[in-house]
Design a protein around this motif. Sequence first.
Motif, short mmCIF file in Angstrom:
data_model
loop_
_atom_site.label_atom_id
_atom_site.label_comp_id
_atom_site.label_asym_id
_atom_site.label_seq_id
_atom_site.Cartn_x
_atom_site.Cartn_y
_atom_site.Cartn_z
N GLN A 153 0.83 -1.21 0.00
CA GLN A 153 0.00 0.00 0.00
C GLN A 153 0.87 1.26 0.00
O GLN A 153 0.59 2.21 -0.72
N TYR A 154 1.92 1.26 0.80
CA TYR A 154 2.83 2.40 0.86
C TYR A 154 3.48 2.65 -0.50
O TYR A 154 3.56 3.79 -0.96
N VAL A 155 3.91 1.58 -1.15
CA VAL A 155 4.54 1.72 -2.47
C VAL A 155 3.53 2.26 -3.48
O VAL A 155 3.85 3.12 -4.30
N ARG A 156 2.31 1.78 -3.44
CA ARG A 156 1.30 2.26 -4.39
C ARG A 156 0.96 3.74 -4.18
O ARG A 156 0.67 4.44 -5.13
N SER A 157 1.01 4.22 -2.94
CA SER A 157 0.52 5.57 -2.67
C SER A 157 1.60 6.61 -2.40
O SER A 157 1.34 7.80 -2.54
N GLU A 158 2.80 6.20 -1.99
CA GLU A 158 3.79 7.18 -1.52
C GLU A 158 5.11 7.21 -2.27
O GLU A 158 5.72 8.27 -2.40
N VAL A 159 5.63 6.08 -2.68
CA VAL A 159 6.97 6.02 -3.27
C VAL A 159 6.94 5.13 -4.50
O VAL A 159 6.12 4.23 -4.61
N PRO A 160 7.85 5.36 -5.45
CA PRO A 160 7.87 4.50 -6.64
C PRO A 160 8.39 3.09 -6.37
O PRO A 160 7.94 2.13 -6.98
N GLY A 161 9.32 2.94 -5.42
CA GLY A 161 9.88 1.63 -5.13
C GLY A 161 10.50 1.60 -3.75
O GLY A 161 10.87 2.63 -3.20
N LEU A 162 10.61 0.38 -3.20
CA LEU A 162 11.08 0.24 -1.83
C LEU A 162 11.70 -1.12 -1.61
O LEU A 162 11.22 -2.13 -2.12
N GLY A 186 9.36 -4.00 -3.56
CA GLY A 186 8.15 -3.74 -4.33
C GLY A 186 8.25 -2.44 -5.09
O GLY A 186 9.09 -1.59 -4.80
N GLY A 187 7.41 -2.29 -6.07
CA GLY A 187 7.38 -1.08 -6.88
C GLY A 187 8.42 -1.13 -7.98
O GLY A 187 8.81 -2.19 -8.44
N TRP A 188 8.88 0.07 -8.36
CA TRP A 188 9.78 0.20 -9.49
C TRP A 188 11.19 0.62 -9.08
O TRP A 188 11.35 1.53 -8.28
N ALA A 189 12.18 -0.04 -9.66
CA ALA A 189 13.57 0.40 -9.53
C ALA A 189 13.84 1.47 -10.58
O ALA A 189 14.62 2.39 -10.36
N ASP A 190 13.18 1.35 -11.73
CA ASP A 190 13.31 2.30 -12.84
C ASP A 190 11.93 2.48 -13.45
O ASP A 190 11.44 1.58 -14.14
N ALA A 214 11.23 -3.61 -12.38
CA ALA A 214 10.69 -3.82 -11.03
C ALA A 214 11.80 -3.81 -9.99
O ALA A 214 12.94 -4.20 -10.27
N MET A 215 11.46 -3.35 -8.80
CA MET A 215 12.38 -3.42 -7.66
C MET A 215 12.46 -4.88 -7.21
O MET A 215 11.43 -5.55 -7.08
#
Length: 79
Positions: free
Chosen positions: A17-26, A42-46, A52-53
């Motif tokens: 949820q944090y990755v979807r709403s706050e940061v591109p990747g983690l 999760g999320g994106w590295a690029d 993907a991260m």
Amino acid sequence: MIDDVLAIDNATRDLNQYVRSEVPGLQYIAVTADRILFEYAGGWADIQGQKAMTLDTTLMAYSMTKTFTAVAILQLAER
């Protein structure tokens, strides 16, 4: 054991949820002195390249190393 599984499921859900709403990747890792308790990527590295991260993605630490060094010094001073 069931509590550990639920805790991991809850942590994964919250991090997603944090990755979807706050940061591109983690990347996140929780450890003790002798073992890994939990790993997450999760999320994106690029974003532009749609990469993907992953747990193997290399990230730049930048000025965060100052914090790590300060904590290590304080821990040594407490001994």
